[in-house]
Design a protein around this motif. Structure first.
Motif, PDB file in Angstrom:
ATOM      1  N   VAL A  81       0.828  -1.199   0.000  1.00 25.39           N
ATOM      2  CA  VAL A  81       0.000   0.000   0.000  1.00 25.39           C
ATOM      3  C   VAL A  81       0.867   1.255   0.000  1.00 25.39           C
ATOM      4  O   VAL A  81       0.637   2.195  -0.780  1.00 25.39           O
ATOM      5  CB  VAL A  81      -0.955   0.006   1.213  1.00 25.39           C
ATOM      6  CG1 VAL A  81      -1.655   1.355   1.346  1.00 25.39           C
ATOM      7  CG2 VAL A  81      -1.973  -1.110   1.091  1.00 25.39           C
ATOM      8  N   GLY A  82       1.885   1.282   0.873  1.00 24.63           N
ATOM      9  CA  GLY A  82       2.766   2.440   0.929  1.00 24.63           C
ATOM     10  C   GLY A  82       3.492   2.676  -0.385  1.00 24.63           C
ATOM     11  O   GLY A  82       3.618   3.817  -0.846  1.00 24.63           O
ATOM     12  N   SER A  83       3.965   1.608  -1.020  1.00 21.43           N
ATOM     13  CA  SER A  83       4.659   1.736  -2.297  1.00 21.43           C
ATOM     14  C   SER A  83       3.723   2.230  -3.398  1.00 21.43           C
ATOM     15  O   SER A  83       4.125   3.015  -4.260  1.00 21.43           O
ATOM     16  CB  SER A  83       5.276   0.389  -2.708  1.00 21.43           C
ATOM     17  OG  SER A  83       6.296   0.013  -1.811  1.00 21.43           O
ATOM     18  N   THR A  84       2.469   1.775  -3.382  1.00 18.36           N
ATOM     19  CA  THR A  84       1.495   2.224  -4.375  1.00 18.36           C
ATOM     20  C   THR A  84       1.254   3.727  -4.257  1.00 18.36           C
ATOM     21  O   THR A  84       1.226   4.457  -5.261  1.00 18.36           O
ATOM     22  CB  THR A  84       0.167   1.471  -4.203  1.00 18.36           C
ATOM     23  OG1 THR A  84       0.392   0.070  -4.408  1.00 18.36           O
ATOM     24  CG2 THR A  84      -0.873   1.959  -5.197  1.00 18.36           C
ATOM     25  N   ILE A  85       1.085   4.196  -3.029  1.00 15.08           N
ATOM     26  CA  ILE A  85       0.881   5.630  -2.801  1.00 15.08           C
ATOM     27  C   ILE A  85       2.083   6.433  -3.279  1.00 15.08           C
ATOM     28  O   ILE A  85       1.953   7.438  -3.990  1.00 15.08           O
ATOM     29  CB  ILE A  85       0.615   5.900  -1.308  1.00 15.08           C
ATOM     30  CG1 ILE A  85      -0.705   5.261  -0.879  1.00 15.08           C
ATOM     31  CG2 ILE A  85       0.610   7.405  -1.022  1.00 15.08           C
ATOM     32  CD1 ILE A  85      -0.938   5.289   0.617  1.00 15.08           C
ATOM     33  N   LEU A  86       3.279   5.972  -2.919  1.00 13.84           N
ATOM     34  CA  LEU A  86       4.490   6.731  -3.235  1.00 13.84           C
ATOM     35  C   LEU A  86       4.868   6.620  -4.707  1.00 13.84           C
ATOM     36  O   LEU A  86       5.566   7.497  -5.224  1.00 13.84           O
ATOM     37  CB  LEU A  86       5.638   6.273  -2.332  1.00 13.84           C
ATOM     38  CG  LEU A  86       5.420   6.614  -0.853  1.00 13.84           C
ATOM     39  CD1 LEU A  86       6.536   6.034   0.009  1.00 13.84           C
ATOM     40  CD2 LEU A  86       5.338   8.121  -0.656  1.00 13.84           C
ATOM     41  N   ASN A  87       4.432   5.564  -5.386  1.00 10.05           N
ATOM     42  CA  ASN A  87       4.666   5.496  -6.840  1.00 10.05           C
ATOM     43  C   ASN A  87       3.993   6.666  -7.545  1.00 10.05           C
ATOM     44  O   ASN A  87       4.506   7.189  -8.536  1.00 10.05           O
ATOM     45  CB  ASN A  87       4.130   4.179  -7.413  1.00 10.05           C
ATOM     46  CG  ASN A  87       5.082   3.021  -7.206  1.00 10.05           C
ATOM     47  OD1 ASN A  87       6.251   3.211  -6.911  1.00 10.05           O
ATOM     48  ND2 ASN A  87       4.572   1.815  -7.347  1.00 10.05           N
ATOM     49  N   ILE A  88       2.830   7.081  -7.032  1.00 11.06           N
ATOM     50  CA  ILE A  88       2.117   8.201  -7.640  1.00 11.06           C
ATOM     51  C   ILE A  88       2.633   9.532  -7.110  1.00 11.06           C
ATOM     52  O   ILE A  88       3.015  10.421  -7.879  1.00 11.06           O
ATOM     53  CB  ILE A  88       0.604   8.076  -7.392  1.00 11.06           C
ATOM     54  CG1 ILE A  88       0.060   6.815  -8.084  1.00 11.06           C
ATOM     55  CG2 ILE A  88      -0.134   9.314  -7.893  1.00 11.06           C
ATOM     56  CD1 ILE A  88      -1.402   6.536  -7.794  1.00 11.06           C
ATOM     57  N   LEU A  89       2.672   9.675  -5.787  1.00  8.56           N
ATOM     58  CA  LEU A  89       3.051  10.959  -5.207  1.00  8.56           C
ATOM     59  C   LEU A  89       4.522  11.290  -5.427  1.00  8.56           C
ATOM     60  O   LEU A  89       4.861  12.427  -5.803  1.00  8.56           O
ATOM     61  CB  LEU A  89       2.734  10.971  -3.706  1.00  8.56           C
ATOM     62  CG  LEU A  89       1.275  10.757  -3.308  1.00  8.56           C
ATOM     63  CD1 LEU A  89       1.114  10.884  -1.803  1.00  8.56           C
ATOM     64  CD2 LEU A  89       0.367  11.737  -4.030  1.00  8.56           C
ATOM     65  N   ALA A  90       5.407  10.306  -5.187  1.00 11.15           N
ATOM     66  CA  ALA A  90       6.840  10.579  -5.290  1.00 11.15           C
ATOM     67  C   ALA A  90       7.388  10.309  -6.686  1.00 11.15           C
ATOM     68  O   ALA A  90       7.987  11.189  -7.313  1.00 11.15           O
ATOM     69  CB  ALA A  90       7.599   9.735  -4.258  1.00 11.15           C
ATOM     70  N   VAL A  91       7.186   9.085  -7.177  1.00 12.79           N
ATOM     71  CA  VAL A  91       7.785   8.699  -8.465  1.00 12.79           C
ATOM     72  C   VAL A  91       7.211   9.533  -9.609  1.00 12.79           C
ATOM     73  O   VAL A  91       7.953  10.178 -10.360  1.00 12.79           O
ATOM     74  CB  VAL A  91       7.570   7.194  -8.727  1.00 12.79           C
ATOM     75  CG1 VAL A  91       8.057   6.831 -10.125  1.00 12.79           C
ATOM     76  CG2 VAL A  91       8.294   6.363  -7.670  1.00 12.79           C
ATOM     77  N   LEU A  92       5.889   9.536  -9.743  1.00 13.91           N
ATOM     78  CA  LEU A  92       5.267  10.306 -10.821  1.00 13.91           C
ATOM     79  C   LEU A  92       5.445  11.801 -10.599  1.00 13.91           C
ATOM     80  O   LEU A  92       5.633  12.568 -11.551  1.00 13.91           O
ATOM     81  CB  LEU A  92       3.784   9.959 -10.924  1.00 13.91           C
ATOM     82  CG  LEU A  92       3.029  10.563 -12.107  1.00 13.91           C
ATOM     83  CD1 LEU A  92       3.644  10.105 -13.431  1.00 13.91           C
ATOM     84  CD2 LEU A  92       1.551  10.187 -12.053  1.00 13.91           C
ATOM     85  N   GLY A  93       5.407  12.226  -9.327  1.00 16.16           N
ATOM     86  CA  GLY A  93       5.599  13.636  -9.020  1.00 16.16           C
ATOM     87  C   GLY A  93       6.965  14.139  -9.455  1.00 16.16           C
ATOM     88  O   GLY A  93       7.083  15.160 -10.136  1.00 16.16           O
ATOM     89  N   VAL A  94       8.016  13.412  -9.091  1.00 16.67           N
ATOM     90  CA  VAL A  94       9.374  13.812  -9.469  1.00 16.67           C
ATOM     91  C   VAL A  94       9.567  13.735 -10.977  1.00 16.67           C
ATOM     92  O   VAL A  94      10.143  14.637 -11.601  1.00 16.67           O
ATOM     93  CB  VAL A  94      10.422  12.934  -8.746  1.00 16.67           C
ATOM     94  CG1 VAL A  94      11.825  13.186  -9.308  1.00 16.67           C
ATOM     95  CG2 VAL A  94      10.404  13.205  -7.249  1.00 16.67           C
ATOM     96  N   ALA A  95       9.088  12.642 -11.594  1.00 16.48           N
ATOM     97  CA  ALA A  95       9.259  12.461 -13.036  1.00 16.48           C
ATOM     98  C   ALA A  95       8.598  13.587 -13.822  1.00 16.48           C
ATOM     99  O   ALA A  95       9.157  14.091 -14.806  1.00 16.48           O
ATOM    100  CB  ALA A  95       8.693  11.111 -13.473  1.00 16.48           C
ATOM    101  N   SER A  96       7.405  14.009 -13.401  1.00 18.09           N
ATOM    102  CA  SER A  96       6.706  15.076 -14.125  1.00 18.09           C
ATOM    103  C   SER A  96       7.358  16.438 -13.900  1.00 18.09           C
ATOM    104  O   SER A  96       7.261  17.316 -14.760  1.00 18.09           O
ATOM    105  CB  SER A  96       5.234  15.123 -13.705  1.00 18.09           C
ATOM    106  OG  SER A  96       5.098  15.320 -12.315  1.00 18.09           O
ATOM    107  N   VAL A  97       8.030  16.616 -12.780  1.00 15.42           N
ATOM    108  CA  VAL A  97       8.726  17.880 -12.515  1.00 15.42           C
ATOM    109  C   VAL A  97      10.016  17.992 -13.325  1.00 15.42           C
ATOM    110  O   VAL A  97      10.331  19.051 -13.877  1.00 15.42           O
ATOM    111  CB  VAL A  97       9.015  18.039 -11.001  1.00 15.42           C
ATOM    112  CG1 VAL A  97       9.996  19.195 -10.753  1.00 15.42           C
ATOM    113  CG2 VAL A  97       7.727  18.280 -10.231  1.00 15.42           C
ATOM    114  N   VAL A  98      10.774  16.877 -13.400  1.00 15.15           N
ATOM    115  CA  VAL A  98      12.062  16.935 -14.098  1.00 15.15           C
ATOM    116  C   VAL A  98      11.901  16.853 -15.611  1.00 15.15           C
ATOM    117  O   VAL A  98      12.794  17.284 -16.353  1.00 15.15           O
ATOM    118  CB  VAL A  98      13.005  15.807 -13.629  1.00 15.15           C
ATOM    119  CG1 VAL A  98      13.246  15.886 -12.137  1.00 15.15           C
ATOM    120  CG2 VAL A  98      12.463  14.428 -14.000  1.00 15.15           C
ATOM    121  N   SER A  99      10.793  16.325 -16.099  1.00 17.11           N
ATOM    122  CA  SER A  99      10.587  16.227 -17.541  1.00 17.11           C
ATOM    123  C   SER A  99      10.333  17.608 -18.144  1.00 17.11           C
ATOM    124  O   SER A  99       9.493  18.355 -17.632  1.00 17.11           O
ATOM    125  CB  SER A  99       9.394  15.308 -17.849  1.00 17.11           C
ATOM    126  OG  SER A  99       9.118  15.301 -19.239  1.00 17.11           O
TER     127      SER A  99
END
Length: 335
Positions: free
Chosen positions: A252-270
Protein backbone atom coordinates in the motif's frame (compact mmCIF):
# COMPACT_ATOMS: atom_id res chain seq x y z
CA UNK A 1 18.72 -10.40 -28.86
CA UNK A 2 20.87 -12.42 -26.43
CA UNK A 3 22.63 -9.19 -25.44
CA UNK A 4 19.25 -7.57 -24.68
CA UNK A 5 18.26 -10.54 -22.51
CA UNK A 6 21.59 -10.24 -20.68
CA UNK A 7 20.96 -6.53 -20.11
CA UNK A 8 17.49 -7.32 -18.81
CA UNK A 9 18.75 -9.94 -16.33
CA UNK A 10 21.77 -7.91 -15.18
CA UNK A 11 19.66 -4.77 -14.86
CA UNK A 12 17.04 -6.62 -12.79
CA UNK A 13 19.74 -7.90 -10.42
CA UNK A 14 21.23 -4.43 -10.02
CA UNK A 15 17.77 -2.95 -9.38
CA UNK A 16 17.16 -5.61 -6.75
CA UNK A 17 20.56 -5.07 -5.10
CA UNK A 18 20.26 -1.30 -5.34
CA UNK A 19 16.75 -1.32 -3.91
CA UNK A 20 17.95 -3.47 -1.01
CA UNK A 21 20.79 -1.02 -0.33
CA UNK A 22 18.48 1.97 -0.41
CA UNK A 23 15.96 0.27 1.90
CA UNK A 24 18.60 -0.72 4.45
CA UNK A 25 20.56 2.54 4.31
CA UNK A 26 17.51 4.81 4.51
CA UNK A 27 15.83 2.70 7.20
CA UNK A 28 18.94 2.58 9.36
CA UNK A 29 19.40 6.35 9.06
CA UNK A 30 15.77 6.84 10.03
CA UNK A 31 16.21 4.63 13.10
CA UNK A 32 19.38 6.53 14.07
CA UNK A 33 17.33 9.72 13.78
CA UNK A 34 14.89 8.24 16.35
CA UNK A 35 11.95 8.00 13.96
CA UNK A 36 9.24 5.57 15.04
CA UNK A 37 9.25 1.99 13.71
CA UNK A 38 5.70 2.38 12.35
CA UNK A 39 6.72 5.46 10.34
CA UNK A 40 9.87 3.72 9.10
CA UNK A 41 8.02 0.57 8.13
CA UNK A 42 5.18 2.20 6.21
CA UNK A 43 6.95 5.18 4.62
CA UNK A 44 10.74 4.97 4.60
CA UNK A 45 10.83 1.29 3.60
CA UNK A 46 8.07 1.83 1.03
CA UNK A 47 9.96 4.78 -0.46
CA UNK A 48 13.11 2.69 -0.57
CA UNK A 49 11.41 -0.21 -2.34
CA UNK A 50 9.98 2.33 -4.83
CA UNK A 51 13.51 3.54 -5.66
CA UNK A 52 13.78 1.36 -8.82
CA UNK A 53 10.50 2.82 -10.13
CA UNK A 54 11.88 6.28 -9.35
CA UNK A 55 15.16 5.64 -11.19
CA UNK A 56 13.50 4.13 -14.26
CA UNK A 57 10.72 6.74 -14.41
CA UNK A 58 13.13 9.68 -14.21
CA UNK A 59 15.41 8.15 -16.85
CA UNK A 60 12.56 7.46 -19.26
CA UNK A 61 10.97 10.87 -18.64
CA UNK A 62 14.23 12.65 -19.45
CA UNK A 63 14.65 10.49 -22.56
CA UNK A 64 11.16 11.40 -23.75
CA UNK A 65 9.83 7.84 -23.27
CA UNK A 66 6.73 9.00 -21.38
CA UNK A 67 4.76 5.89 -22.36
CA UNK A 68 7.18 3.75 -20.37
CA UNK A 69 7.13 6.24 -17.47
CA UNK A 70 3.35 6.25 -17.04
CA UNK A 71 3.10 2.54 -17.82
CA UNK A 72 5.71 1.78 -15.16
CA UNK A 73 3.74 3.63 -12.47
CA UNK A 74 0.35 2.10 -13.37
CA UNK A 75 1.78 -1.39 -13.93
CA UNK A 76 3.79 -1.33 -10.68
CA UNK A 77 0.72 -0.25 -8.71
CA UNK A 78 -1.35 -3.08 -10.17
CA UNK A 79 1.46 -5.52 -9.38
CA UNK A 80 1.61 -4.19 -5.79
CA UNK A 81 -2.13 -4.33 -5.09
CA UNK A 82 -2.94 -7.59 -6.85
CA UNK A 83 0.14 -9.75 -7.25
CA UNK A 84 2.25 -8.92 -4.19
CA UNK A 85 -0.64 -8.91 -1.72
CA UNK A 86 -2.27 -11.87 -3.45
CA UNK A 87 0.87 -14.02 -3.61
CA UNK A 88 1.75 -13.22 0.02
CA UNK A 89 -1.78 -14.20 1.08
CA UNK A 90 -1.48 -17.49 -0.81
CA UNK A 91 1.60 -18.27 1.29
CA UNK A 92 -0.34 -17.51 4.47
CA UNK A 93 -3.44 -15.45 5.32
CA UNK A 94 -2.57 -11.80 5.99
CA UNK A 95 -3.99 -9.72 8.87
CA UNK A 96 -4.69 -6.07 8.03
CA UNK A 97 -3.80 -3.34 10.52
CA UNK A 98 -6.72 -0.98 11.22
CA UNK A 99 -4.60 2.10 10.54
CA UNK A 100 -3.85 0.77 7.06
CA UNK A 101 -7.56 0.05 6.43
CA UNK A 102 -8.86 3.40 7.67
CA UNK A 103 -6.04 5.74 6.63
CA UNK A 104 -3.45 4.38 4.18
CA UNK A 105 -5.81 2.46 1.86
CA UNK A 106 -8.26 5.39 1.48
CA UNK A 107 -5.25 7.59 0.68
CA UNK A 108 -4.20 5.00 -1.90
CA UNK A 109 -7.63 5.09 -3.54
CA UNK A 110 -7.64 8.91 -3.62
CA UNK A 111 -4.13 9.10 -5.14
CA UNK A 112 -5.12 6.63 -7.87
CA UNK A 113 -8.18 8.74 -8.69
CA UNK A 114 -6.07 11.92 -8.60
CA UNK A 115 -3.64 10.41 -11.11
CA UNK A 116 -6.52 9.82 -13.51
CA UNK A 117 -7.79 13.37 -12.97
CA UNK A 118 -4.37 14.93 -13.62
CA UNK A 119 -3.91 12.85 -16.76
CA UNK A 120 -7.39 13.56 -18.14
CA UNK A 121 -6.08 16.32 -20.42
CA UNK A 122 -3.39 14.00 -21.79
CA UNK A 123 -0.45 15.45 -19.84
CA UNK A 124 0.75 15.44 -16.25
CA UNK A 125 2.75 18.68 -16.09
CA UNK A 126 5.11 20.28 -13.60
CA UNK A 127 2.31 21.98 -11.68
CA UNK A 128 0.61 18.59 -11.28
CA UNK A 129 3.95 17.16 -10.15
CA UNK A 130 4.40 19.88 -7.53
CA UNK A 131 0.89 19.16 -6.22
CA UNK A 132 1.71 15.44 -5.99
CA UNK A 133 4.97 16.13 -4.15
CA UNK A 134 3.19 18.50 -1.75
CA UNK A 135 0.63 15.78 -1.07
CA UNK A 136 3.53 13.39 -0.37
CA UNK A 137 4.92 15.76 2.28
CA UNK A 138 1.46 15.99 3.90
CA UNK A 139 1.10 12.18 3.79
CA UNK A 140 4.51 11.78 5.43
CA UNK A 141 3.57 14.33 8.09
CA UNK A 142 0.33 12.57 9.00
CA UNK A 143 2.06 9.17 8.90
CA UNK A 144 4.76 10.47 11.24
CA UNK A 145 2.14 11.73 13.69
CA UNK A 146 0.27 8.42 13.59
CA UNK A 147 3.56 6.54 13.82
CA UNK A 148 4.36 8.17 17.17
CA UNK A 149 1.76 5.88 18.68
CA UNK A 150 3.01 2.63 20.18
CA UNK A 151 3.95 0.28 17.29
CA UNK A 152 3.07 -3.38 17.27
CA UNK A 153 5.65 -6.04 18.15
CA UNK A 154 5.44 -7.24 14.54
CA UNK A 155 6.40 -3.78 13.22
CA UNK A 156 9.28 -3.55 15.70
CA UNK A 157 10.62 -6.95 14.57
CA UNK A 158 10.27 -6.03 10.90
CA UNK A 159 12.21 -2.77 11.26
CA UNK A 160 14.92 -4.55 13.25
CA UNK A 161 15.22 -7.12 10.44
CA UNK A 162 15.48 -4.43 7.77
CA UNK A 163 17.47 -1.73 9.52
CA UNK A 164 19.10 -3.47 12.48
CA UNK A 165 18.92 -2.58 16.15
CA UNK A 166 19.04 1.14 17.02
CA UNK A 167 22.56 2.15 18.02
CA UNK A 168 22.66 2.82 21.76
CA UNK A 169 25.96 4.43 22.68
CA UNK A 170 27.34 7.59 24.27
CA UNK A 171 30.28 7.50 21.87
CA UNK A 172 29.97 10.31 19.34
CA UNK A 173 32.59 8.58 17.18
CA UNK A 174 30.52 5.38 16.92
CA UNK A 175 27.38 7.32 16.05
CA UNK A 176 29.18 9.34 13.37
CA UNK A 177 30.76 6.18 12.00
CA UNK A 178 27.38 4.42 11.85
CA UNK A 179 25.80 7.37 10.05
CA UNK A 180 28.65 7.54 7.51
CA UNK A 181 28.41 3.79 6.89
CA UNK A 182 24.68 4.01 6.18
CA UNK A 183 25.25 6.96 3.83
CA UNK A 184 27.82 4.81 2.01
CA UNK A 185 25.35 1.91 1.73
CA UNK A 186 22.70 4.35 0.52
CA UNK A 187 25.08 5.84 -2.07
CA UNK A 188 26.12 2.41 -3.35
CA UNK A 189 22.47 1.41 -3.58
CA UNK A 190 21.64 4.52 -5.60
CA UNK A 191 24.63 3.87 -7.87
CA UNK A 192 23.43 0.30 -8.50
CA UNK A 193 19.94 1.63 -9.24
CA UNK A 194 21.25 4.11 -11.80
CA UNK A 195 23.34 1.54 -13.65
CA UNK A 196 20.68 -1.16 -13.30
CA UNK A 197 17.94 1.10 -14.63
CA UNK A 198 20.03 1.98 -17.70
CA UNK A 199 20.64 -1.69 -18.52
CA UNK A 200 17.12 -2.79 -17.61
CA UNK A 201 15.33 -0.17 -19.70
CA UNK A 202 17.62 -0.72 -22.71
CA UNK A 203 17.26 -4.50 -22.54
CA UNK A 204 13.51 -4.51 -21.92
CA UNK A 205 12.79 -2.07 -24.75
CA UNK A 206 14.88 -4.08 -27.22
CA UNK A 207 13.38 -7.36 -26.04
CA UNK A 208 9.77 -6.16 -26.17
CA UNK A 209 10.09 -4.39 -29.50
CA UNK A 210 11.42 -7.62 -30.96
CA UNK A 211 7.95 -9.04 -30.24
CA UNK A 212 6.21 -5.92 -31.54
CA UNK A 213 5.03 -4.53 -28.19
CA UNK A 214 4.48 -0.79 -27.74
CA UNK A 215 6.37 1.30 -25.18
CA UNK A 216 3.16 1.63 -23.13
CA UNK A 217 2.80 -2.16 -22.88
CA UNK A 218 6.53 -2.47 -22.09
CA UNK A 219 6.03 -0.12 -19.14
CA UNK A 220 2.83 -1.82 -18.00
CA UNK A 221 4.35 -5.31 -18.01
CA UNK A 222 8.12 -5.96 -18.20
CA UNK A 223 9.37 -2.70 -16.68
CA UNK A 224 6.72 -2.55 -13.95
CA UNK A 225 7.36 -6.13 -12.83
CA UNK A 226 11.14 -5.67 -12.89
CA UNK A 227 11.06 -2.48 -10.83
CA UNK A 228 8.63 -4.08 -8.35
CA UNK A 229 11.08 -6.83 -7.39
CA UNK A 230 12.16 -5.10 -4.13
CA UNK A 231 8.53 -4.81 -2.99
CA UNK A 232 7.91 -8.47 -3.84
CA UNK A 233 11.04 -9.68 -2.03
CA UNK A 234 10.37 -7.50 1.03
CA UNK A 235 6.72 -8.54 1.33
CA UNK A 236 7.26 -12.27 0.78
CA UNK A 237 10.26 -12.32 3.13
CA UNK A 238 8.24 -10.56 5.84
CA UNK A 239 5.38 -13.03 5.33
CA UNK A 240 7.66 -16.06 5.61
CA UNK A 241 9.18 -14.64 8.81
CA UNK A 242 5.73 -14.38 10.37
CA UNK A 243 5.51 -10.58 9.98
CA UNK A 244 2.40 -11.02 7.86
CA UNK A 245 0.84 -7.59 8.23
CA UNK A 246 3.93 -5.93 6.76
CA UNK A 247 3.26 -7.32 3.26
CA UNK A 248 0.13 -5.20 2.94
CA UNK A 249 1.71 -2.11 4.50
CA UNK A 250 4.63 -2.26 2.09
CA UNK A 251 2.40 -2.79 -0.96
CA UNK A 252 0.00 0.00 0.00
CA UNK A 253 2.77 2.44 0.93
CA UNK A 254 4.66 1.74 -2.30
CA UNK A 255 1.50 2.22 -4.38
CA UNK A 256 0.88 5.63 -2.80
CA UNK A 257 4.49 6.73 -3.24
CA UNK A 258 4.67 5.50 -6.84
CA UNK A 259 2.12 8.20 -7.64
CA UNK A 260 3.05 10.96 -5.21
CA UNK A 261 6.84 10.58 -5.29
CA UNK A 262 7.79 8.70 -8.47
CA UNK A 263 5.27 10.31 -10.82
CA UNK A 264 5.60 13.64 -9.02
CA UNK A 265 9.37 13.81 -9.47
CA UNK A 266 9.26 12.46 -13.04
CA UNK A 267 6.71 15.08 -14.12
CA UNK A 268 8.73 17.88 -12.51
CA UNK A 269 12.06 16.93 -14.10
CA UNK A 270 10.59 16.23 -17.54
CA UNK A 271 10.85 19.29 -19.82
CA UNK A 272 7.38 18.68 -21.29
CA UNK A 273 5.69 16.80 -18.48
CA UNK A 274 4.43 13.23 -18.81
CA UNK A 275 2.15 12.59 -21.77
CA UNK A 276 -0.64 10.10 -21.03
CA UNK A 277 -1.88 7.92 -23.87
CA UNK A 278 -5.65 7.97 -24.30
CA UNK A 279 -5.74 4.18 -24.04
CA UNK A 280 -3.99 4.29 -20.65
CA UNK A 281 -6.28 7.08 -19.43
CA UNK A 282 -9.52 5.30 -20.38
CA UNK A 283 -8.50 1.68 -19.69
CA UNK A 284 -5.40 1.11 -17.55
CA UNK A 285 -5.83 3.92 -15.00
CA UNK A 286 -9.52 3.00 -14.38
CA UNK A 287 -8.35 -0.61 -13.94
CA UNK A 288 -5.84 0.67 -11.35
CA UNK A 289 -8.58 2.59 -9.53
CA UNK A 290 -10.85 -0.48 -9.62
CA UNK A 291 -8.01 -2.62 -8.21
CA UNK A 292 -7.56 -0.12 -5.36
CA UNK A 293 -11.29 -0.27 -4.55
CA UNK A 294 -11.29 -4.08 -4.73
CA UNK A 295 -8.27 -4.18 -2.42
CA UNK A 296 -10.01 -1.86 0.04
CA UNK A 297 -13.08 -4.12 0.06
CA UNK A 298 -10.94 -7.25 0.56
CA UNK A 299 -8.94 -5.62 3.38
CA UNK A 300 -12.10 -4.56 5.21
CA UNK A 301 -13.63 -8.06 5.25
CA UNK A 302 -12.66 -9.33 8.70
CA UNK A 303 -9.43 -7.29 8.38
CA UNK A 304 -7.78 -10.34 6.84
CA UNK A 305 -6.74 -11.36 3.33
CA UNK A 306 -7.44 -15.09 3.08
CA UNK A 307 -5.73 -17.54 0.75
CA UNK A 308 -8.87 -17.71 -1.40
CA UNK A 309 -8.82 -13.92 -1.72
CA UNK A 310 -5.11 -14.16 -2.54
CA UNK A 311 -5.89 -16.47 -5.47
CA UNK A 312 -8.64 -14.06 -6.52
CA UNK A 313 -6.26 -11.06 -6.54
CA UNK A 314 -3.48 -12.87 -8.43
CA UNK A 315 -6.09 -14.18 -10.87
CA UNK A 316 -7.23 -10.63 -11.58
CA UNK A 317 -3.65 -9.60 -12.32
CA UNK A 318 -3.20 -12.59 -14.61
CA UNK A 319 -6.38 -11.69 -16.52
CA UNK A 320 -5.13 -8.12 -16.93
CA UNK A 321 -1.79 -9.26 -18.38
CA UNK A 322 -3.52 -11.67 -20.77
CA UNK A 323 -5.81 -8.84 -21.89
CA UNK A 324 -2.81 -6.59 -22.61
CA UNK A 325 -1.10 -9.28 -24.66
CA UNK A 326 -4.26 -10.08 -26.62
CA UNK A 327 -5.11 -6.49 -27.57
CA UNK A 328 -1.50 -5.96 -28.65
CA UNK A 329 -1.49 -9.18 -30.72
CA UNK A 330 1.34 -10.60 -28.65
CA UNK A 331 -0.43 -13.95 -28.24
CA UNK A 332 -2.68 -15.71 -30.78
CA UNK A 333 -6.44 -15.77 -30.29
CA UNK A 334 -9.03 -18.17 -31.74
CA UNK A 335 -10.99 -15.34 -33.33
Amino acid sequence: MLFAIGQLIAGSLLLLIGGEGVVRGASRLAILARLSPLFVGLTVVSLGTSAPEMAVSIATALDGQADITIGNVVGSNLFNMLMIVGFSAIVVALPVDRQITYFDVPVMVVTCIAMGAFGYDGNINRIDGIILLTAMVIYFGVSYKLGKQKPSAEMMEFVEDVAGEPLESDSLGRKVGAVLMQFLILALGIGALILGCEWFVAGSVTFARFFGLSEAVIGLTIVSVGTSLPELVTSVAATLKGERGIAIGNAVGSTILNILAVLGVASVVSPVGINVLRSIEVIDIPVMVAAALVSWFVFRTDHTVTRLEGFFLTGLYGCYIVYLLIVNNAIPTPW
